[in-house]
Enzyme design. Structure first.
Site, short mmCIF file in Angstrom:
data_model
loop_
_atom_site.label_atom_id
_atom_site.label_comp_id
_atom_site.label_asym_id
_atom_site.label_seq_id
_atom_site.Cartn_x
_atom_site.Cartn_y
_atom_site.Cartn_z
N HIS A 1 93.74 33.72 -12.18
CA HIS A 1 93.33 34.14 -13.52
C HIS A 1 93.52 32.98 -14.51
CE1 HIS A 1 94.58 38.14 -11.73
NE2 HIS A 1 93.38 38.43 -12.15
N GLY B 1 85.66 34.47 -10.44
CA GLY B 1 86.24 33.68 -9.36
C GLY B 1 85.41 33.74 -8.08
N LYS C 1 86.63 33.67 -5.33
CA LYS C 1 87.40 34.54 -4.43
C LYS C 1 86.65 35.84 -4.15
CE LYS C 1 91.15 36.97 -3.04
NZ LYS C 1 91.20 38.14 -3.86
N ASP C 2 85.97 36.38 -5.16
CA ASP C 2 85.18 37.60 -4.99
C ASP C 2 83.71 37.21 -4.88
OD1 ASP C 2 87.21 39.96 -5.44
OD2 ASP C 2 87.70 38.42 -6.89
N VAL D 1 91.81 29.74 -6.12
CA VAL D 1 93.13 29.11 -6.19
C VAL D 1 93.98 29.68 -5.07
CG1 VAL D 1 95.17 28.74 -7.63
CG2 VAL D 1 92.90 28.83 -8.69
N LEU E 1 95.26 33.47 -3.82
CA LEU E 1 96.03 34.27 -4.76
C LEU E 1 95.29 35.57 -5.05
CD1 LEU E 1 97.39 31.68 -7.34
CD2 LEU E 1 98.43 32.53 -5.25
P1 AMP Z 1 90.86 40.68 -10.82
O1 AMP Z 1 91.87 40.77 -11.92
O2 AMP Z 1 91.48 40.69 -9.45
O3 AMP Z 1 89.72 41.64 -10.98
O4 AMP Z 1 90.24 39.23 -10.94
C1 AMP Z 1 89.69 38.78 -12.15
C2 AMP Z 1 88.90 37.54 -11.90
O5 AMP Z 1 89.76 36.54 -11.33
C3 AMP Z 1 87.75 37.75 -10.90
O6 AMP Z 1 86.60 37.06 -11.34
C4 AMP Z 1 88.31 37.16 -9.64
O7 AMP Z 1 87.30 36.66 -8.78
C5 AMP Z 1 89.17 36.02 -10.18
N1 AMP Z 1 90.18 35.65 -9.19
C6 AMP Z 1 91.01 36.48 -8.50
N2 AMP Z 1 91.76 35.79 -7.64
C7 AMP Z 1 91.40 34.49 -7.77
C8 AMP Z 1 91.80 33.26 -7.14
N3 AMP Z 1 92.75 33.25 -6.21
N4 AMP Z 1 91.21 32.13 -7.54
C9 AMP Z 1 90.24 32.13 -8.50
N5 AMP Z 1 89.82 33.24 -9.13
C10 AMP Z 1 90.38 34.40 -8.78
#
Ligand code: AMP
Length: 289
Positions: free
Chosen positions: A37, A148, A150-151, A177, A185
């Site tokens: 994040h 991210g 990641k998704d 990351v 993460l």
């Molecule tokens: P979330 O709070 O899990 O819904 O994630 C919020 C945003 O952070 C989304 O766009 C995710 O893809 C991104 N995100 C989650 N984990 C990571 C990571 N390890 N590296 C980069 N972005 C991330």
């Protein structure tokens, strides 16, 4: 940093920022911040004048009530971290502000939403994501929204939605990351006990093995996934697939860009990860290295 909880409040704030010519970034999150994040917030801070972080645990994208109930929440800590990173607004509306009584509209991207994560989590998952992202884009009207890698499937689905519906926003995608041992993460990682944490590295280890197989000249998807599974130490993935990064259609022979996506349950916690592999595209798909 201000915390805003109403649609009227965020509209007023953004209108005032725009009136002075400021560009607006939106970072959508479900909170429980980690370095992933933070990377999104830093990228937003470097790109736009006004940075809005959306903090909302969206109930409609959860397919398991237990997963929603167990989702980590700590707004006070999140707010402190966002402030340190130079965020201007934490927009954290309550559920009834986002979904008032009588709410009846769903945004759905056909096809792309139904494979891999969509197949595992059910048709409501990406519909929940698309609907809430449409709402937040309408509320905040950012110039750029940060997501991210990641998704990866979420990114592909949202890109299609933005294109199909002519939404006036740029999507910026930030690399995944990772922990030093390779684990991506995730807010869900805090649920892993010590043994599960050690096993969780199987996902990224499998992805690295897939990359190495391709680097060694392998182009056959079955052989590449077998190489990945072989190093996953008995962790059985929900899926481990080579797909086109935009259409998410299966790839049999690697030629150009391919996404390797993996999901697995480690104990009660479901984790996902992915990598994009680039090979020089050749007309017949033959290896060039
Ligand atoms: P979330 O709070 O899990 O819904 O994630 C919020 C945003 O952070 C989304 O766009 C995710 O893809 C991104 N995100 C989650 N984990 C990571 C990571 N390890 N590296 C980069 N972005 C991330």
């Amino acid at each position: 940093m201000r915390t805003i909880r109403t649609v009227a409040g965020i509209r007023e704030h953004v209108a005032a920022a725009r009136a002075t010519g400021r560009s607006v970034a939106l970072v959508p999150t479900m909170g429980a911040f980690h370095a992933g994040h933070h990377a999104l917030m830093r990228a937003a801070r470097g790109r736009c004048d006004e940075v809005v972080v959306w903090l909302f645990v969206n109930p409609t994208q959860f397919n398991e009530a237990a997963d929603l109930a167990a989702y980590p929440r700590d707004e006070a800590r999140d707010a402190a971290e966002a402030e340190t990173l130079g965020v201007d607004v934490l927009y954290a509306p309550p559920v009834e502000e986002v979904y008032p009584p009588g709410f009846a509209t769903t945004v759905r991207v056909e096809g792309l939403s139904d494979v891999l994560e969509g197949a595992e989590r059910g048709p409501g998952h990406f519909a929940g994501v698309c609907t809430v992202v449409t709402k937040m884009l309408n509320m905040v009207t950012p110039d750029v929204a940060f997501f991210g890698q990641k998704d990866a499937q979420q990114v592909a689905v949202l890109r299609r939605m933005v294109r199909d519906l002519d939404m006036p926003v740029e999507l910026a995608v930030i690399p995944t990351v990772r922990e030093p041992d390779g684990l991506a993460l995730s807010s869900r990682n805090v649920r892993l006990d010590d043994g599960e944490r050690r096993r969780a590295v199987a996902l990224s280890r499998g992805l690295r093995a897939a990359e190495e197989a391709v680097a060694a000249g392998e182009r056959d998807a079955t052989a590449i996934t077998a190489a990945a599974r072989a190093v996953m130490d008995g962790v059985e993935p929900d899926y481990l697939a080579l797909v086109d990064p935009d259409s998410f259609q299966p790839v049999q022979n690697v030629n150009g860009r391919v996404l390797v996506a993996v999901a697995a349950r480690i104990g009660a916690t479901r984790l996902i990860d992915n990598t994009i592999i680039h090979t020089a595209a050749t007309p017949d798909g033959a290896p060039t290295t």
